[in-house]
Design a protein around this motif. Structure first.
Motif, PDB file in Angstrom:
ATOM      1  N   GLY A 146      13.569  -1.350  -8.470  1.00  0.00           N
ATOM      2  CA  GLY A 146      13.934  -2.260  -9.263  1.00  0.00           C
ATOM      3  C   GLY A 146      12.913  -3.058  -9.794  1.00  0.00           C
ATOM      4  O   GLY A 146      12.716  -3.100 -11.054  1.00  0.00           O
ATOM      5  N   GLU A 147      11.996  -3.470  -8.715  1.00  0.00           N
ATOM      6  CA  GLU A 147      10.760  -4.179  -9.114  1.00  0.00           C
ATOM      7  C   GLU A 147       9.754  -3.069 -10.333  1.00  0.00           C
ATOM      8  O   GLU A 147       9.309  -3.676 -11.193  1.00  0.00           O
ATOM      9  N   LEU A 148       9.790  -1.791  -9.821  1.00  0.00           N
ATOM     10  CA  LEU A 148       8.957  -0.949 -10.521  1.00  0.00           C
ATOM     11  C   LEU A 148       9.548  -0.969 -12.007  1.00  0.00           C
ATOM     12  O   LEU A 148       8.754  -0.655 -13.079  1.00  0.00           O
ATOM     13  N   ALA A 149      10.856  -0.921 -11.977  1.00  0.00           N
ATOM     14  CA  ALA A 149      11.402  -0.970 -13.597  1.00  0.00           C
ATOM     15  C   ALA A 149      10.893  -2.070 -14.255  1.00  0.00           C
ATOM     16  O   ALA A 149      10.900  -1.898 -15.771  1.00  0.00           O
ATOM     17  N   MET A 180       3.457 -14.737  -7.233  1.00  0.00           N
ATOM     18  CA  MET A 180       2.798 -16.035  -6.749  1.00  0.00           C
ATOM     19  C   MET A 180       3.895 -17.038  -7.502  1.00  0.00           C
ATOM     20  O   MET A 180       3.606 -18.288  -7.397  1.00  0.00           O
ATOM     21  N   THR A 181       4.823 -16.956  -8.496  1.00  0.00           N
ATOM     22  CA  THR A 181       5.248 -17.901  -9.442  1.00  0.00           C
ATOM     23  C   THR A 181       6.294 -18.754  -8.343  1.00  0.00           C
ATOM     24  O   THR A 181       6.263 -20.022  -8.372  1.00  0.00           O
ATOM     25  N   ARG A 182       6.764 -18.127  -7.327  1.00  0.00           N
ATOM     26  CA  ARG A 182       7.721 -18.934  -6.425  1.00  0.00           C
ATOM     27  C   ARG A 182       6.755 -20.063  -5.624  1.00  0.00           C
ATOM     28  O   ARG A 182       7.154 -21.223  -5.453  1.00  0.00           O
ATOM     29  N   ASP A 183       5.615 -19.486  -5.178  1.00  0.00           N
ATOM     30  CA  ASP A 183       4.580 -20.292  -4.388  1.00  0.00           C
ATOM     31  C   ASP A 183       4.237 -21.558  -5.359  1.00  0.00           C
ATOM     32  O   ASP A 183       4.199 -22.767  -5.183  1.00  0.00           O
ATOM     33  N   LEU A 184       3.955 -21.020  -6.586  1.00  0.00           N
ATOM     34  CA  LEU A 184       3.388 -21.978  -7.521  1.00  0.00           C
ATOM     35  C   LEU A 184       4.510 -23.019  -7.940  1.00  0.00           C
ATOM     36  O   LEU A 184       4.057 -24.327  -8.059  1.00  0.00           O
ATOM     37  N   ARG A 185       5.809 -22.708  -7.896  1.00  0.00           N
ATOM     38  CA  ARG A 185       6.757 -23.641  -8.150  1.00  0.00           C
ATOM     39  C   ARG A 185       6.792 -24.705  -6.979  1.00  0.00           C
ATOM     40  O   ARG A 185       7.105 -25.799  -7.373  1.00  0.00           O
ATOM     41  N   GLU A 186       6.837 -24.328  -5.924  1.00  0.00           N
ATOM     42  CA  GLU A 186       6.695 -24.998  -4.671  1.00  0.00           C
ATOM     43  C   GLU A 186       5.693 -25.961  -4.667  1.00  0.00           C
ATOM     44  O   GLU A 186       5.660 -27.101  -4.221  1.00  0.00           O
ATOM     45  N   LEU A 187       4.574 -25.320  -5.077  1.00  0.00           N
ATOM     46  CA  LEU A 187       3.288 -26.428  -5.026  1.00  0.00           C
ATOM     47  C   LEU A 187       3.760 -27.056  -6.220  1.00  0.00           C
ATOM     48  O   LEU A 187       3.143 -28.416  -5.744  1.00  0.00           O
ATOM     49  N   GLY A 188       4.027 -27.145  -7.399  1.00  0.00           N
ATOM     50  CA  GLY A 188       4.163 -27.868  -8.266  1.00  0.00           C
ATOM     51  C   GLY A 188       5.150 -29.033  -7.979  1.00  0.00           C
ATOM     52  O   GLY A 188       4.994 -30.147  -8.078  1.00  0.00           O
ATOM     53  N   LEU A 189       6.307 -28.537  -7.108  1.00  0.00           N
ATOM     54  CA  LEU A 189       6.984 -29.645  -6.707  1.00  0.00           C
ATOM     55  C   LEU A 189       6.473 -30.793  -5.655  1.00  0.00           C
ATOM     56  O   LEU A 189       6.845 -31.747  -5.743  1.00  0.00           O
ATOM     57  N   LEU A 210       8.941 -11.734  -9.033  1.00  0.00           N
ATOM     58  CA  LEU A 210       8.856 -10.427  -8.274  1.00  0.00           C
ATOM     59  C   LEU A 210       9.045 -10.350  -6.972  1.00  0.00           C
ATOM     60  O   LEU A 210       9.343  -9.407  -6.350  1.00  0.00           O
ATOM     61  N   GLU A 211       8.742 -11.681  -6.152  1.00  0.00           N
ATOM     62  CA  GLU A 211       8.970 -11.851  -4.917  1.00  0.00           C
ATOM     63  C   GLU A 211      10.557 -11.668  -4.580  1.00  0.00           C
ATOM     64  O   GLU A 211      10.911 -11.284  -3.483  1.00  0.00           O
ATOM     65  N   ALA A 212      11.396 -11.674  -5.586  1.00  0.00           N
ATOM     66  CA  ALA A 212      12.858 -11.645  -5.362  1.00  0.00           C
ATOM     67  C   ALA A 212      13.183 -10.182  -4.907  1.00  0.00           C
ATOM     68  O   ALA A 212      14.116 -10.094  -4.466  1.00  0.00           O
ATOM     69  N   PHE A 213      12.210  -9.035  -5.308  1.00  0.00           N
ATOM     70  CA  PHE A 213      12.524  -7.843  -4.977  1.00  0.00           C
ATOM     71  C   PHE A 213      11.827  -7.522  -3.541  1.00  0.00           C
ATOM     72  O   PHE A 213      11.793  -6.182  -3.368  1.00  0.00           O
TER      73      PHE A 213
END
Lengths: 258, 317
Positions: A146-149, A180-189, A210-213
Motif C-alpha cells: 500500500g505504501e508503495l502505491a 518523519m511527520t508523526r515524530d515531527l508532530r509530536e515534537l511540535g506538540l 508513511l509510518e501508518a504503513f
C-alpha cells in the motif's frame, strides 16, 4: 468501459516494459541478497535470531520497494515525453488523464509483482532459518504494498512535470519526510509553542503519513495487529494517491508536448 | 456547405507563442495561420525547417494548445479525444517502444484505438503484410532499420482504419527505395479515399503526390491552393534571337513586358507565350533570326524560394 480498456492496455504495456528491463532484475537481485543476508546478521546475535532475520527481511522489502518505486516512477512520464513515444499514443483516442492513470496502474502492478517476489524470498529465508511466519507478516507486507502505491503516485506526480533528477529528489524527500511527520508532530506538540505545533500538524496533514504503513515491529514480535490498523492506512493511502493523481492530471492536461 | 464539401481539417487564425527558456521573451511560432483540407485529397504542408509545420501538426493532434484561433478535424475541436478514432498520425523520426515486437506494438495501438479482439489480429496481420514487415513481425523493434521503423510507424497510423492520416516528414532520412515504398503507400491510401495531410520540405515529393499545398514561412501561410494553379498560371517561354537590333529589344521589354535574360550575339527573353508569335514576326521583319523557342515551366521550387525570400524581407525592418 472503453476508457478502462485503454487504461488497461497502457498498464499492461508498462508492466511489460518493466518485465523486459534488465535494471529491475538487478535491483530485485540485490533486494533478495539483502533479505538473504538477514541469515548472516542473525548469526551475529545469540538472542532473537529469528526476529533479526525477519526485521532485516521486512525492512529490505520496504526499502527496495521504495527505491524501485522512485527509481522507475520518476522516469515514467518524462521518458515518454522525452523519447516522443507519447506523440503516437495521444494521437489515438486516449485522453491525457487515461495515459497518466494507465502508466500509474502499470507501475503499481510492477511494484506489487516485485513485492510478491521479495515476499517469497522472505518466506523462503524464514522457512530455511526456522523462523515462525504468521498473519502479522502478511499484514506488514500488504501495508508495504500500500505504501508503495502512494509512493508510485508521488513519483507519477513529479514525473508529470519535471525531470527525473528533480523528481528523484522530490520523491526521496517525500519518502523521508513521510516517515518523519508523526515524530515531527509530536515534537511540535512537545515544544510548547503553538506556532510550531500548528506548523508540524499541517506538515503531518499535507505530507503522506508513511509510518501508518509500518507494522514491521508488531509483525516481527508477534504482537496483535488489529484489522483497523490495516484497512485504515490502506483507505488513507488510496485517498492520498487519488489526490496526487488528480493534481498530476490537472498539470498534465495543461502541458505542451514540444 | 454540403457534407462532402465540409473541410476535413480546418484551421482559422491560429496563433502560438513559445518561450525559448525561463525568463526569456516569448517567440511567435505561428502568426494567425488559416487553411483547410478537403476530403480525399493529399495536402502538402510545405515550409523550410523551423517554419511552424510540426507545431501546426501538434496543435491539430492536441499535443500542444493554440494560444488563440480555432482548429477542427472532421468537425470536432482538436481538444476533444473521441474523434481521434478517425485520425492516424506518423511523427517525424518516430520512436516506438523498442522492447516490443512489430506485432505487439500494432496490437497495443489497436487496443488504444478500440479495435476489438476478433478484428484486431486480422487487421494487424493485414497491415504487416501491407508494409512488407510480415517477416519481421516477431522481432523486437530495436532490431529494425530506419526504413522498417518508418513502415511500422505508418502501420500504427492505419491500424484503426482512420479517415484522415497525418504524416510528418514521412520520407525523412529514407533511401530512394524506402522513399518510393512510402510514396506508393500514400498513393494507395489516396486511392482508398483517405485524406492525407503531409508535412514536408521535399518538394519533389509534393509535386509527385499532392493535390493541394500550403506554403508556410516563419509562421505565416504564404500560398494555399492546387499544385496545378501554382505551376500553370500564365504560360511563359524562353525566346532566343540573334542579330536583334538593340532598339527592338528595348521595345519588346516595354511593349510585351519581356524579361531580358541574356545579352551578346544571342539575346534571350522570357515572355508570355501569347506574345511570342508577334515578337518572332517583328524580329524576323527586322532581320533577326530565331535561334530557340522553349516553354518555361515554373517549378514549385521557385515558388517556394520566392515565398521564403518574401518572408525574410518582411521580417527585416
Amino acid at each position: 468501459m472503453s476508457a478502462l480498456l485503454r487504461i488497461q492496455a497502457l498498464a499492461v504495456n508498462t508492466v511489460r516494459e518493466a518485465v523486459r528491463s534488465k535494471v529491475l532484475y538487478v535491483l530485485l537481485f540485490f533486494a533478495l541478497v539483502l533479505i538473504g543476508t538477514g541469515v548472516l546478521l542473525s548469526t551475529l546475535s545469540y538472542v532473537e535470531r529469528e526476529r533479526i532475520l525477519q526485521d532485516v527481511g521486512l525492512a529490505s522489502i520496504r526499502l527496495f520497494g521504495a527505491a524501485i518505486a522512485i527509481f522507475v516512477g520518476v522516469g515514467l512520464i518524462h521518458k515518454e515525453v522525452d523519447r516522443r513515444t507519447i506523440f503516437t499514443i495521444l494521437s489515438k483516442p486516449v485522453s491525457r488523464t487515461e495515459f497518466l492513470l494507465g502508466k500509474f496502474a502499470g507501475l503499481v502492478v510492477t511494484l506489487w509483482i516485485q513485492v510478491a517476489i521479495m515476499a517469497a524470498g522472505f518466506l523462503l529465508v524464514s522457512w530455511m532459518a526456522g523462523a515462525p511466519v504468521n498473519a502479522g507478516h502478511g499484514k506488514a507486507i500488504l501495508l508495504a504494498a500500500g505504501e508503495l502505491a502512494v509512493l508510485a503516485a508521488v513519483a507519477t506526480l513529479f514525473s508529470s512535470f519535471t525531470t527525473p533528477m528533480l523528481a528523484s529528489l522530490f520523491g526521496a524527500g517525500f519518502y523521508l519526510m513521510g516517515h518523519m511527520t508523526r515524530d515531527l508532530r509530536e515534537l511540535g506538540l512537545a515544544s510548547g509553542s503553538e506556532a510550531s505545533a500548528r506548523a508540524t500538524a499541517l506538515l503531518h496533514r499535507v505530507l503522506p503519513d508513511l509510518e501508518a504503513f509500518n507494522v514491521s515491529i508488531e509483525a516481527v514480535h508477534g504482537l496483535p495487529i488489529p484489522a483497523a490498523a490495516v484497512w485504515q492506512p490502506l483507505a488513507y493511502g488510496a485517498c492520498y494517491a487519488a489526490v496526487l493523481l488528480l493534481l498530476a492530471a490537472v498539470i498534465f492536461e495543461r502541458r505542451d508536448f514540444r | 456547405m454540403s457534407h462532402s464539401e465540409e473541410p476535413v481539417v480546418w484551421v482559422q487564425d491560429v496563433v502560438k507563442d513559445f518561450r525559448p527558456g525561463f525568463g526569456l521573451r516569448r517567440k511567435r511560432v505561428l502568426d494567425g495561420i488559416s487553411f483547410s483540407v478537403r476530403r480525399g485529397e493529399i495536402f502538402g504542408f510545405v515550409g523550410p525547417n523551423g517554419a511552424g509545420k510540426t507545431t501546426t501538426l501538434k496543435i491539430l493532434l492536441g499535443l500542444i494548445y493554440a494560444g488563440s484561433g480555432e482548429a477542427a478535424i472532421l468537425g470536432h475541436r482538436v481538444r476533444e479525444t473521441a474523434f481521434r478514432r478517425d485520425v492516424g498520425f506518423l511523427p517525424e523520426n518516430p520512436y516506438f517502444y523498442d522492447f516490443l515486437t512489430g506485432r505487439e506494438i500494432l496490437h497495443f495501438y489497436a487496443r488504444l484505438s478500440g479495435v476489438s479482439g476478433e478484428s484486431r489480429a486480422r487487421r494487424v496481420d493485414d497491415l504487416l503484410e501491407r508494409v512488407s514487415l510480415t517477416h519481421a513481425a516477431d522481432a523486437r523493434l530495436r532490431t529494425y532499420s530506419k526504413g522498417m521503423l518508418q513502415r511500422i510507424g505508418i502501420a500504427q497510423a492505419l491500424v484503426h482504419d482512420p479517415q484522415v492520416v497525418f504524416l510528418d516528414e514521412p520520407m525523412s532520412g529514407l533511401d530512394p527505395i524506402g522513399r518510393k515504398e512510402i510514396r506508393d503507400l500514400i498513393l494507395r491510401l489516396h486511392a482508398e479515399g483517405k485524406t492525407i495531410f503531409m508535412n514536408t520540405h521535399i518538394l519533389t515529393d509534393v509535386e509527385m503526390l499532392c493535390d493541394r499545398v500550403a506554403i508556410i514561412v516563419k509562421g505565416r501561410i504564404r500560398y494555399e491552393g492546387r499544385i496545378e494553379d501554382f505551376l500553370e498560371g500564365e504560360r511563359h517561354c524562353d525566346l532566343t534571337l540573334a542579330n536583334l537590333p538593340p532598339e527592338l529589344a528595348e521595345s519588346f521589354e516595354r511593349q510585351y513586358g519581356a524579361e531580358l535574360s541574356g545579352r551578346g550575339e544571342n539575346v534571350e527573353f522570357r515572355v508570355a507565350e501569347k506574345h511570342s508569335g508577334e515578337m518572332i514576326r517583328a524580329a524576323q521583319g527586322a532581320g533577326a533570326e530565331v535561334r530557340a523557342l522553349a516553354p518555361h515551366r515554373v517549378s514549385l521550387e521557385s515558388i517556394f524560394l520566392s515565398a521564403v525570400e518574401a518572408g525574410s524581407r518582411e521580417e527585416k525592418p
